[in-house]
Design an enzyme around this catalytic site. Structure first.
Site, PDB file in Angstrom:
ATOM      1  N   HIS A 128       6.091 -12.228   5.888  1.00 29.39           N
ATOM      2  CA  HIS A 128       5.920 -11.861   4.474  1.00 29.39           C
ATOM      3  C   HIS A 128       7.258 -11.472   3.887  1.00 29.39           C
ATOM      4  O   HIS A 128       8.155 -11.013   4.592  1.00 29.39           O
ATOM      5  CB  HIS A 128       4.927 -10.711   4.331  1.00 29.39           C
ATOM      6  CG  HIS A 128       5.232  -9.534   5.205  1.00 29.39           C
ATOM      7  ND1 HIS A 128       4.913  -9.521   6.551  1.00 29.39           N
ATOM      8  CD2 HIS A 128       5.846  -8.366   4.951  1.00 29.39           C
ATOM      9  CE1 HIS A 128       5.311  -8.378   7.076  1.00 29.39           C
ATOM     10  NE2 HIS A 128       5.894  -7.657   6.129  1.00 29.39           N
ATOM     11  N   MET A 129       7.352 -11.645   2.584  1.00 29.47           N
ATOM     12  CA  MET A 129       8.560 -11.283   1.843  1.00 29.47           C
ATOM     13  C   MET A 129       8.233 -10.054   0.998  1.00 29.47           C
ATOM     14  O   MET A 129       7.232 -10.040   0.291  1.00 29.47           O
ATOM     15  CB  MET A 129       8.952 -12.470   0.962  1.00 29.47           C
ATOM     16  CG  MET A 129      10.145 -12.254   0.097  1.00 29.47           C
ATOM     17  SD  MET A 129      10.409 -13.750  -0.919  1.00 29.47           S
ATOM     18  CE  MET A 129      11.391 -14.741   0.184  1.00 29.47           C
ATOM     19  N   HIS A 130       9.079  -9.020   1.099  1.00 26.79           N
ATOM     20  CA  HIS A 130       8.951  -7.855   0.223  1.00 26.79           C
ATOM     21  C   HIS A 130       9.752  -8.139  -1.044  1.00 26.79           C
ATOM     22  O   HIS A 130      10.932  -8.514  -0.959  1.00 26.79           O
ATOM     23  CB  HIS A 130       9.555  -6.603   0.872  1.00 26.79           C
ATOM     24  CG  HIS A 130       8.894  -6.151   2.132  1.00 26.79           C
ATOM     25  ND1 HIS A 130       8.106  -5.030   2.200  1.00 26.79           N
ATOM     26  CD2 HIS A 130       8.930  -6.656   3.397  1.00 26.79           C
ATOM     27  CE1 HIS A 130       7.673  -4.854   3.434  1.00 26.79           C
ATOM     28  NE2 HIS A 130       8.168  -5.831   4.188  1.00 26.79           N
ATOM     29  N   GLU A 137       6.283  -4.584  10.944  1.00 23.27           N
ATOM     30  CA  GLU A 137       5.065  -3.883  11.372  1.00 23.27           C
ATOM     31  C   GLU A 137       3.848  -4.811  11.382  1.00 23.27           C
ATOM     32  O   GLU A 137       2.940  -4.624  12.189  1.00 23.27           O
ATOM     33  CB  GLU A 137       4.767  -2.710  10.420  1.00 23.27           C
ATOM     34  CG  GLU A 137       5.781  -1.584  10.527  1.00 23.27           C
ATOM     35  CD  GLU A 137       5.586  -0.528   9.438  1.00 23.27           C
ATOM     36  OE1 GLU A 137       4.643  -0.655   8.633  1.00 23.27           O
ATOM     37  OE2 GLU A 137       6.409   0.399   9.407  1.00 23.27           O
ATOM     38  N   VAL A 138       3.836  -5.769  10.467  1.00 22.66           N
ATOM     39  CA  VAL A 138       2.697  -6.692  10.395  1.00 22.66           C
ATOM     40  C   VAL A 138       3.202  -8.081  10.785  1.00 22.66           C
ATOM     41  O   VAL A 138       4.112  -8.627  10.132  1.00 22.66           O
ATOM     42  CB  VAL A 138       2.086  -6.714   8.978  1.00 22.66           C
ATOM     43  CG1 VAL A 138       0.935  -7.712   8.916  1.00 22.66           C
ATOM     44  CG2 VAL A 138       1.603  -5.316   8.580  1.00 22.66           C
ATOM     45  N   ILE A 150       0.825  -1.206   0.000  1.00 24.03           N
ATOM     46  CA  ILE A 150       0.000   0.000   0.000  1.00 24.03           C
ATOM     47  C   ILE A 150       0.864   1.263   0.000  1.00 24.03           C
ATOM     48  O   ILE A 150       0.410   2.339  -0.405  1.00 24.03           O
ATOM     49  CB  ILE A 150      -0.963  -0.017   1.225  1.00 24.03           C
ATOM     50  CG1 ILE A 150      -2.187   0.831   0.975  1.00 24.03           C
ATOM     51  CG2 ILE A 150      -0.254   0.380   2.506  1.00 24.03           C
ATOM     52  CD1 ILE A 150      -3.313   0.596   1.969  1.00 24.03           C
TER      53      ILE A 150
HETATM   54  P1  5GP Z   1       6.863  -4.992   7.521  1.00 21.44           P
HETATM   55  O1  5GP Z   1       7.348  -3.663   8.051  1.00 21.44           O
HETATM   56  O2  5GP Z   1       5.991  -5.698   8.521  1.00 21.44           O
HETATM   57  O3  5GP Z   1       7.965  -5.840   6.966  1.00 21.44           O
HETATM   58  O4  5GP Z   1       5.978  -4.628   6.255  1.00 21.44           O
HETATM   59  C1  5GP Z   1       4.600  -4.411   6.310  1.00 21.44           C
HETATM   60  C2  5GP Z   1       4.206  -3.806   4.984  1.00 21.44           C
HETATM   61  O5  5GP Z   1       2.807  -3.889   4.848  1.00 21.44           O
HETATM   62  C3  5GP Z   1       4.581  -2.314   4.855  1.00 21.44           C
HETATM   63  O6  5GP Z   1       5.459  -2.140   3.751  1.00 21.44           O
HETATM   64  C4  5GP Z   1       3.230  -1.632   4.647  1.00 21.44           C
HETATM   65  O7  5GP Z   1       3.291  -0.558   3.723  1.00 21.44           O
HETATM   66  C5  5GP Z   1       2.357  -2.759   4.167  1.00 21.44           C
HETATM   67  N1  5GP Z   1       0.959  -2.603   4.493  1.00 21.44           N
HETATM   68  C6  5GP Z   1       0.446  -2.211   5.702  1.00 21.44           C
HETATM   69  N2  5GP Z   1      -0.899  -2.188   5.660  1.00 21.44           N
HETATM   70  C7  5GP Z   1      -1.242  -2.575   4.390  1.00 21.44           C
HETATM   71  C8  5GP Z   1      -2.508  -2.751   3.749  1.00 21.44           C
HETATM   72  O8  5GP Z   1      -3.584  -2.561   4.314  1.00 21.44           O
HETATM   73  N3  5GP Z   1      -2.472  -3.151   2.447  1.00 21.44           N
HETATM   74  C9  5GP Z   1      -1.301  -3.381   1.781  1.00 21.44           C
HETATM   75  N4  5GP Z   1      -1.376  -3.759   0.507  1.00 21.44           N
HETATM   76  N5  5GP Z   1      -0.103  -3.228   2.371  1.00 21.44           N
HETATM   77  C10 5GP Z   1      -0.068  -2.838   3.659  1.00 21.44           C
END
Ligand code: 5GP
Length: 116
Positions: free
Chosen positions: A101-103, A96-97, A32
């Site tokens: 997950h893999m980016h 954050e989530v 997002i």
């Molecule tokens: P983390 O920091 O956990 O590795 O990455 C979480 C990712 O989830 C972030 O890059 C953030 O932008 C993305 N994200 C958070 N909320 C949403 C959402 O509601 N939809 C989508 N598509 N991505 C999200």
């Protein structure tokens, strides 16, 4: 029952996303808040909160994440130029989530791997 997460809701379609791939093991959708021209999240359909929670049972799905990352990179036209795969873990990793997950990021030169 496994914990419900934001990404579980996206995987089920309860929350809309720009989905690029789904099969019985993983789902991929655009981030997002993209940090590069291509920024796609590839997520196991099963909730694994962090890399610390991975077990041997998860080996097939974790291997599959790489297979699908390579497939999507090719489909998105960024495979030859290259890209980066990132998996964050907990606070110092910037997670954050809490649904592993893999980016998949690419589409332009990404610069140094880490900010100093
Ligand atoms: P983390 O920091 O956990 O590795 O990455 C979480 C990712 O989830 C972030 O890059 C953030 O932008 C993305 N994200 C958070 N909320 C949403 C959402 O509601 N939809 C989508 N598509 N991505 C999200």
């Amino acid at each position: 029952m496994a914990e419900d997460t934001l990404f579980s809701q996206i995987i089920r379609g309860d929350i809309p996303s720009d989905q690029v791939y789904q099969d019985e093991l993983v789902t991929a959708f655009r981030d997002i808040s993209p940090q590069a021209p291509t920024h796609i999240l590839i997520v196991p359909n099963k909730v694994i909160p962090t890399i610390n929670d991975v077990t041997e049972e998860d080996e097939p799905v974790l291997g599959h994440l790489f297979i699908i990352a390579a497939k999507i990179a090719k489909e998105q036209g960024i495979a030859d130029d290259g890209y980066r795969l990132i998996v964050n873990c907990n606070r110092h990793g910037g997670q954050e989530v809490f649904h592993l997950h893999m980016h998949l990021v690419g589409g332009h030169p990404l610069g140094p791997m880490l900010m100093r």
